[in-house]
Design a protein around this motif. Structure first.
Motif, short mmCIF file in Angstrom:
data_model
loop_
_atom_site.label_atom_id
_atom_site.label_comp_id
_atom_site.label_asym_id
_atom_site.label_seq_id
_atom_site.Cartn_x
_atom_site.Cartn_y
_atom_site.Cartn_z
N ALA A 113 35.37 40.73 37.51
CA ALA A 113 34.17 41.06 38.29
C ALA A 113 33.40 39.81 38.67
O ALA A 113 32.74 39.77 39.72
N ARG A 114 33.50 38.77 37.86
CA ARG A 114 32.74 37.54 38.09
C ARG A 114 33.56 36.44 38.74
O ARG A 114 33.01 35.40 39.12
N ASP A 115 34.87 36.64 38.84
CA ASP A 115 35.75 35.56 39.30
C ASP A 115 36.78 36.12 40.28
O ASP A 115 37.80 36.66 39.89
N LYS A 116 36.50 35.96 41.57
CA LYS A 116 37.40 36.50 42.60
C LYS A 116 38.76 35.82 42.55
O LYS A 116 39.79 36.43 42.83
N LYS A 117 38.78 34.54 42.17
CA LYS A 117 40.05 33.83 42.09
C LYS A 117 40.96 34.46 41.03
O LYS A 117 42.17 34.62 41.26
N LEU A 118 40.38 34.83 39.89
CA LEU A 118 41.17 35.50 38.86
C LEU A 118 41.67 36.85 39.38
O LEU A 118 42.83 37.23 39.15
N ALA A 119 40.80 37.56 40.08
CA ALA A 119 41.20 38.86 40.64
C ALA A 119 42.39 38.69 41.58
O ALA A 119 43.36 39.47 41.51
N ASP A 120 42.33 37.67 42.43
CA ASP A 120 43.43 37.43 43.38
C ASP A 120 44.73 37.07 42.66
O ASP A 120 45.82 37.50 43.06
#
Length: 210
Positions: free
Chosen positions: A198-205
């Motif tokens: 939720a706080r890190d879009k790079k991790l989500a991607d």
């Protein structure tokens, strides 16, 4: 969905408590350390800094209510500074001393008594947690997300930050559906991982690339 969850748990590591060196055990010291960590994570500051500050406080002797009370205010400020928790160091040092006193006075140094006093009811436990300085709704969510690894009666604890992370990954956002993606024992790791997403879009991607 199974692939995404497996990738998520692999990429994001363990719970915030584990990062701070807190054993996931229903024991007085572990529960107090988790309360301290929830207090630190509640501020508008990076989780890495909050975890580092918690480690410094514990290394200085503040890993128990008695130990935290025995530290001087300046010693708490210095420990927070070593963890680079500098924006809120003075007010936090004061708060943590007050938290330690409440744990000793009201719960005889043992937060397992909070579980008993709440009747192991999550809503009542939240009310009791909010009596601690620095623990508001955000702090309650942090504590309960992590404590569900120690207190099975909190499971499944899914809050808005967890749902935000789940939505980013295309996972179920309803409590029952999301909880069903992992064994109960892994819910603490899953919710911590989804908060990071939720706080890190790079991790989500990275996870979605699986």
């Amino acid at each position: 969905m199974d692939t995404v969850v497996k990738k998520l748990l692999h990429e994001s590591g363990g719970t915030y408590a584990e990062e701070a060196g807190i054993p996931l055990k229903d024991q007085p010291a572990a529960l107090f350390k988790l309360l301290v960590l929830a207090n630190l994570l509640s501020a508008r500051i990076s989780s890495d800094i909050a975890v580092a500050a918690a480690r410094e406080l514990f290394a200085a002797g503040g890993g128990t209510p008695h130990g935290m009370s025995e530290l001087t205010w300046q010693e708490r400020v210095d420990a927070l500074g070593r963890g680079h928790y500098v924006r809120y160091d003075e007010s936090t040092a004061t708060r943590l001393g007050e938290v330690a006193e409440i744990v000793q006075d009201k719960y005889k140094g043992d937060l397992r008594r909070l579980a008993v006093q709440s009747g192991r009811d999550p809503e009542k436990a939240a009310e009791l947690l909010r009596e601690f300085p620095g623990i508001g709704p955000t702090g309650v969510d942090i504590f309960c997300r992590e404590a569900q690894s120690m207190w099975p009666w909190l499971r499944p604890y899914i809050d808005s930050q967890v749902r935000k992370g789940a939505e980013r990954l295309g996972l179920p956002t309803d409590t029952r559906g999301l909880a069903s993606t992992v064994p109960d024992k892994d819910l603490g790791r899953l919710t911590a991982a989804l908060v990071r997403v939720a706080r890190d879009k790079k991790l989500a991607d990275t996870v979605k690339a699986a």
